[in-house]
Design a protein around this motif. Structure first.
Motif, short mmCIF file in Angstrom:
data_model
loop_
_atom_site.label_atom_id
_atom_site.label_comp_id
_atom_site.label_asym_id
_atom_site.label_seq_id
_atom_site.Cartn_x
_atom_site.Cartn_y
_atom_site.Cartn_z
N GLN A 1 0.80 -1.22 0.00
CA GLN A 1 0.00 0.00 0.00
C GLN A 1 0.84 1.28 0.00
N VAL A 2 2.10 1.19 -0.42
CA VAL A 2 2.95 2.38 -0.50
C VAL A 2 2.50 3.22 -1.69
N ARG B 1 4.04 6.59 -1.91
CA ARG B 1 5.15 7.51 -2.18
C ARG B 1 6.34 7.16 -1.29
N LEU B 2 7.51 7.57 -1.76
CA LEU B 2 8.75 7.42 -1.00
C LEU B 2 9.22 8.79 -0.55
N GLU B 3 9.79 8.83 0.64
CA GLU B 3 10.39 10.07 1.17
C GLU B 3 11.69 9.71 1.87
N TRP B 4 12.58 10.68 1.95
CA TRP B 4 13.79 10.50 2.74
C TRP B 4 13.47 10.86 4.19
N ALA B 5 13.74 9.96 5.09
CA ALA B 5 13.63 10.25 6.52
C ALA B 5 14.93 10.88 7.01
N GLN B 6 16.01 10.56 6.30
CA GLN B 6 17.33 11.09 6.65
C GLN B 6 18.20 11.07 5.40
N GLU B 7 18.99 12.12 5.22
CA GLU B 7 19.93 12.19 4.11
C GLU B 7 21.29 12.62 4.65
N GLY C 1 15.22 5.73 3.55
CA GLY C 1 14.02 5.95 2.77
C GLY C 1 12.83 5.29 3.41
N GLN C 2 11.69 5.95 3.32
CA GLN C 2 10.46 5.39 3.87
C GLN C 2 9.39 5.35 2.80
N GLY C 3 8.70 4.21 2.74
CA GLY C 3 7.54 4.05 1.88
C GLY C 3 6.31 4.36 2.69
N LEU C 4 5.55 5.38 2.26
CA LEU C 4 4.39 5.83 3.02
C LEU C 4 3.09 5.44 2.33
N THR C 5 2.09 5.12 3.15
CA THR C 5 0.76 4.81 2.64
C THR C 5 0.00 6.13 2.43
N GLY D 1 -0.14 8.27 5.36
CA GLY D 1 1.13 8.76 5.89
C GLY D 1 1.83 7.78 6.82
N GLU D 2 1.31 6.56 6.91
CA GLU D 2 1.94 5.54 7.75
C GLU D 2 3.16 4.97 7.04
N VAL D 3 4.19 4.64 7.82
CA VAL D 3 5.39 4.02 7.25
C VAL D 3 5.12 2.53 7.05
N ALA D 4 5.07 2.11 5.80
CA ALA D 4 4.82 0.70 5.46
C ALA D 4 6.12 -0.02 5.08
#
Length: 174
Positions: A102-103, A105-111, A127-131, A134-137
């Motif tokens: 159910q991802v 979008r991807l976002e950087w949690a830290q770079e 990297g985090q895949g978000l539903t 906005g939950e981290v899946a």
């Protein structure tokens, strides 16, 4: 007396300039690389939920790497994909797997970026895949070797690794 103080200030300024110029160069390079890595995530994000954009995804992703490309998975030996087509097909399978979680979008949690030379940078990103909510899946940490060609940055090596072994590229002296 004023002349002596002004001359001393000027000499100190000139002596410190190479360090400042190098720091400014590194910051500029880090900014370029951060922009490049955000564009890299954008390629994935344009593909999520749109299987009809498969060819676009593969074309865009293929332009962001330099061949030969080294992939070093968390388990198993490092490998070089036999072709750009095989590489992009494998990464599209990754997108499909994330969609199953159910991802959207991807976002950087830290770079983190470490400039090695003007044309080589290590990137260590979480990297985090978000539903949709906005939950981290999905979460991953990856080390990249980026290489600057004449027309811009490219990924030369990609090595995801275990989140519990997250390393830091930031020097303790900073």
């Amino acid at each position: 007396m004023y002349f002596l103080k002004a001359t001393t200030f000027f000499v100190l300024l000139v002596m410190c300039s190479p360090l400042s110029a190098n720091d400014d160069g590194n910051r500029s390079t880090e900014h370029e690389v951060s922009k490049f890595m955000n564009n890299y995530l954008g390629v994935y994000n344009r593909r999520f939920g749109h299987p009809d954009r498969s060819q676009q995804f593969r074309n865009e992703l293929g332009k962001l790497v330099v061949m030969p490309f080294l992939m070093a998975p968390p388990m198993g030996k490092p490998q070089v994909p036999e072709s750009l087509d095989v590489f992009t097909a494998n990464f599209e399978s990754f997108v499909t797997m994330l969609e199953g979680k159910q991802v959207v979008r991807l976002e950087w949690a830290q770079e983190e970026y470490k400039v090695l030379t003007p044309n080589k940078v290590l990137a260590n990103n979480i990297g985090q895949g978000l539903t949709e909510d906005g939950e981290v899946a999905y979460e991953t940490v990856s080390l990249y070797l980026l290489y600057r060609e004449q027309d811009g940055w490219r990924i030369a090596m990609f090595s995801p690794y275990l989140v519990e072994n997250t390393l830091s590229l930031v020097s303790k002296q900073q």
